[in-house]
Design a protein around this motif. Structure first.
Motif, PDB file in Angstrom:
ATOM      1  N   CYS A  49      -0.991 -18.462  52.383  1.00 28.48           N
ATOM      2  CA  CYS A  49      -1.066 -19.375  53.530  1.00 28.48           C
ATOM      3  C   CYS A  49      -2.502 -19.603  54.016  1.00 28.48           C
ATOM      4  CB  CYS A  49      -0.214 -18.823  54.673  1.00 28.48           C
ATOM      5  SG  CYS A  49       1.535 -18.755  54.255  1.00 28.48           S
ATOM      6  N   LYS A  69       1.463 -19.132  63.885  1.00 26.93           N
ATOM      7  CA  LYS A  69       1.524 -18.897  62.433  1.00 26.93           C
ATOM      8  C   LYS A  69       2.032 -17.487  62.137  1.00 26.93           C
ATOM      9  CE  LYS A  69      -2.312 -21.921  61.115  1.00 26.93           C
ATOM     10  NZ  LYS A  69      -3.680 -21.938  60.565  1.00 26.93           N
ATOM     11  N   LEU A 104       2.814 -24.687  56.725  1.00 29.41           N
ATOM     12  CA  LEU A 104       3.465 -23.452  56.277  1.00 29.41           C
ATOM     13  C   LEU A 104       4.823 -23.737  55.637  1.00 29.41           C
ATOM     14  CD1 LEU A 104       2.657 -20.888  59.130  1.00 29.41           C
ATOM     15  CD2 LEU A 104       1.583 -21.101  56.892  1.00 29.41           C
TER      16      LEU A 104
END
Length: 133
Positions: A49, A69, A104
């Motif tokens: 990521c 996140k 994501l």
């Protein structure tokens, strides 16, 4: 048992743990992973990521964008069927920061995700967060 991982401003990261430990804890708790195995999985996930730079930071050192996140990755590793994001704009600084979540989704080939307003839907009222099932 509900098959839902909830992300909201009311499901905090653990303040005394680093990013890597906050995410690894879910693997240790839900999947009985050893600490070393959980950390190895999380390191790969952070690299995938492109956020490995925040791995050793604690929540107070993160931007709001980083916080969502990390909460998202924590929900992702829980392996619940659905991830519910409650009012993401209450967590983020700016509306266009939501793009980080969509990035994501793509990087992780995400399972079912719902963005909702739970303030008006009391389905989760008095329920525990996904960490403490």
């Amino acid at each position: 048992t509900k098959e839902v991982a909830l992300i909201s401003k009311n499901t905090p990261l653990l303040a005394n743990l680093t990013v890597i430990d906050n995410i690894a804890l879910i693997l240790e708790y839900h999947k009985n992973c050893s600490i070393d195995a959980a950390i190895a999985v999380v390191v790969k996930l952070l690299k995938k990521c492109n956020i490995e730079a925040i791995r050793d930071k604690k929540p107070y050192q993160l931007t709001r964008k980083d916080i969502i996140k990390v909460k998202y990755l924590r929900a992702h590793v829980s392996d619940f069927k659905t991830i519910v994001i409650d009012r993401p704009f209450m967590i983020l600084d700016e509306h266009n920061d939501i793009d980080c979540i969509f990035e994501l989704f793509e990087l992780l080939d995400e399972k079912h995700v719902e963005i909702v307003d739970l303030e008006s839907n009391h389905y989760y009222k008095d329920q525990q967060c996904h960490i403490i099932k």
